[in-house]
Design a protein around this motif. Structure first.
Motif, mmCIF file in Angstrom:
data_model
loop_
_atom_site.group_PDB
_atom_site.id
_atom_site.type_symbol
_atom_site.label_atom_id
_atom_site.label_comp_id
_atom_site.label_asym_id
_atom_site.label_seq_id
_atom_site.Cartn_x
_atom_site.Cartn_y
_atom_site.Cartn_z
ATOM 1 N N HIS A 11 0.838 -1.200 0.000
ATOM 2 C CA HIS A 11 0.000 0.000 0.000
ATOM 3 C C HIS A 11 0.878 1.257 0.000
ATOM 4 O O HIS A 11 1.680 1.430 -0.913
ATOM 5 C CB HIS A 11 -0.977 -0.043 1.166
ATOM 6 N N GLY A 12 0.770 2.119 1.008
ATOM 7 C CA GLY A 12 1.556 3.353 1.023
ATOM 8 C C GLY A 12 2.704 3.331 1.999
ATOM 9 O O GLY A 12 3.240 4.393 2.336
ATOM 10 N N GLY A 48 3.343 10.567 -1.140
ATOM 11 C CA GLY A 48 2.138 10.312 -0.363
ATOM 12 C C GLY A 48 0.977 10.047 -1.295
ATOM 13 O O GLY A 48 1.147 9.539 -2.409
ATOM 14 N N ASP A 49 -0.229 10.376 -0.866
ATOM 15 C CA ASP A 49 -1.422 10.232 -1.717
ATOM 16 C C ASP A 49 -1.675 11.558 -2.419
ATOM 17 O O ASP A 49 -1.830 12.594 -1.758
ATOM 18 C CB ASP A 49 -2.638 9.860 -0.869
ATOM 19 N N THR A 50 -1.755 11.543 -3.740
ATOM 20 C CA THR A 50 -1.941 12.793 -4.450
ATOM 21 C C THR A 50 -2.416 12.549 -5.868
ATOM 22 O O THR A 50 -2.288 11.453 -6.414
ATOM 23 C CB THR A 50 -0.630 13.611 -4.479
ATOM 24 N N ASP A 51 -2.962 13.594 -6.460
ATOM 25 C CA ASP A 51 -3.160 13.680 -7.897
ATOM 26 C C ASP A 51 -1.931 14.377 -8.474
ATOM 27 O O ASP A 51 -1.103 14.928 -7.728
ATOM 28 C CB ASP A 51 -4.428 14.482 -8.189
ATOM 29 N N ARG A 101 15.256 18.611 -7.614
ATOM 30 C CA ARG A 101 15.884 17.694 -8.568
ATOM 31 C C ARG A 101 15.969 16.260 -8.016
ATOM 32 O O ARG A 101 17.055 15.696 -7.863
ATOM 33 C CB ARG A 101 17.272 18.194 -8.969
ATOM 34 N N PRO A 102 14.839 15.656 -7.681
ATOM 35 C CA PRO A 102 14.877 14.298 -7.120
ATOM 36 C C PRO A 102 15.443 13.284 -8.093
ATOM 37 O O PRO A 102 15.237 13.380 -9.306
ATOM 38 C CB PRO A 102 13.409 14.005 -6.799
ATOM 39 N N ASP A 103 16.162 12.322 -7.545
ATOM 40 C CA ASP A 103 16.708 11.215 -8.335
ATOM 41 C C ASP A 103 15.674 10.130 -8.561
ATOM 42 O O ASP A 103 15.752 9.382 -9.536
ATOM 43 C CB ASP A 103 17.927 10.606 -7.612
ATOM 44 N N VAL A 104 14.731 10.020 -7.637
ATOM 45 C CA VAL A 104 13.726 8.963 -7.688
ATOM 46 C C VAL A 104 12.433 9.488 -7.079
ATOM 47 O O VAL A 104 12.461 10.308 -6.161
ATOM 48 C CB VAL A 104 14.228 7.690 -6.948
ATOM 49 N N ALA A 105 11.313 9.032 -7.616
ATOM 50 C CA ALA A 105 10.011 9.406 -7.076
ATOM 51 C C ALA A 105 9.248 8.164 -6.660
ATOM 52 O O ALA A 105 9.319 7.125 -7.331
ATOM 53 C CB ALA A 105 9.204 10.193 -8.110
ATOM 54 N N VAL A 106 8.525 8.265 -5.552
ATOM 55 C CA VAL A 106 7.614 7.220 -5.094
ATOM 56 C C VAL A 106 6.208 7.775 -5.272
ATOM 57 O O VAL A 106 5.801 8.702 -4.560
ATOM 58 C CB VAL A 106 7.871 6.840 -3.628
ATOM 59 N N LEU A 107 5.472 7.220 -6.239
ATOM 60 C CA LEU A 107 4.188 7.790 -6.640
ATOM 61 C C LEU A 107 3.045 6.797 -6.426
ATOM 62 O O LEU A 107 3.212 5.593 -6.667
ATOM 63 C CB LEU A 107 4.227 8.161 -8.130
ATOM 64 N N GLN A 110 13.691 7.461 -12.406
ATOM 65 C CA GLN A 110 13.480 6.257 -11.596
ATOM 66 C C GLN A 110 12.211 6.452 -10.771
ATOM 67 O O GLN A 110 12.066 7.474 -10.086
ATOM 68 C CB GLN A 110 14.671 6.007 -10.672
ATOM 69 N N VAL A 111 11.322 5.456 -10.816
ATOM 70 C CA VAL A 111 10.020 5.579 -10.155
ATOM 71 C C VAL A 111 9.663 4.284 -9.436
ATOM 72 O O VAL A 111 9.798 3.186 -10.003
ATOM 73 C CB VAL A 111 8.909 5.917 -11.180
ATOM 74 N N PHE A 112 9.196 4.416 -8.204
ATOM 75 C CA PHE A 112 8.555 3.331 -7.476
ATOM 76 C C PHE A 112 7.062 3.641 -7.391
ATOM 77 O O PHE A 112 6.671 4.803 -7.255
ATOM 78 C CB PHE A 112 9.124 3.182 -6.062
#
Length: 232
Positions: A13-14, A148-151, A164-170, A194-196
């Protein structure tokens, strides 16, 4: 994924557990025992140095007492932090959007999120401040945007330009957050490679999948296809 020697585990989940290259452990949005996608062996995550709470919904803070036990810092937006402190959670730090603080293993900046807020209380809800996200900068320089939780929102373009993030958790599950099609625009605004993906698959209604996002963003972006309990 190139995480500069850091490690992340998706607890379902989150909920995410970061283990930094200098040995610190950062737990994001602890929902453990009641989380149907959290593997049994991870429902007690062990020592945690810092807990980050994006908002007060039960599926992000439902196991705060267990997840925050022994933590040196439990960080949340001011109103949520006040409620958590009133519930007996120790070492709570309240902050607000745009602020940056230092916690064990990282500096964290609170940023905007487009969602709703509130904490369950006696069969109803208490106002718990706005939802938020965090930009986490580890001691070795790795920069992570934990949405977090977002649109999708235009603030993501500013996060890309400023942090300038290297990775995003979406989140990609849809219905309660953005789905893959809108998350693809988030990736473009952030400029990350890079994305999780989180907040998908826990319940049937959360239909978005990492493979859908990967197809939309193309081969120039690496989208991890982690399953709950897996690490990168």
């Amino acid at each position: 994924m190139n995480l500069n020697g850091n490690r992340v585990t998706w607890l379902g989940h989150g909920t995410w557990l970061w283990e930094t290259s200098d040995g610190k452990r950062i737990l994001v949005d602890p929902w453990l025992d009641g989380n149907p996608s959290c593997p049994e062996h991870l429902k007690k995550p062990g020592r945690v140095d810092t807990v980050l709470v994006t908002h007060g919904h039960g599926d992000h803070v439902g196991d705060i007492a267990a997840g925050a036990a022994g933590a040196e810092a439990v960080v949340a937006i001011f109103e949520t932090a006040t409620l958590l402190g009133g519930q007996g959670v120790e070492n709570v730090i309240g902050m607000n959007k745009g602020g940056t603080i230092t916690v064990p293993g990282a500096t964290v900046t609170m940023v905007n999120a487009v969602h709703s807020g509130g904490m369950s209380h006696e069969g109803g809800f208490l106002e718990a401040g706005d939802p938020a996200g965090f930009v986490i900068r580890f001691a070795d320089g790795l920069c992570v945007y934990q949405a977090g939780d977002t649109d999708v929102m235009m603030d993501m373009q500013l996060i890309g330009e400023i942090d300038r993030p290297d990775v995003a958790v979406l989140p990609i599950g849809d219905v309660y957050t953005m789905g893959p099609s809108r998350a693809a625009h988030a990736v473009r605004l952030l400029g990350v490679k890079q994305v999780f993906c989180g907040h998908w698959g826990t319940f049937p209604v959360l239909v978005g999948r990492p493979a859908e996002l990967q197809e939309l963003v193309g081969p120039g972006v690496e989208v991890a296809n982690l399953q709950p309990g897996e690490s990168a």
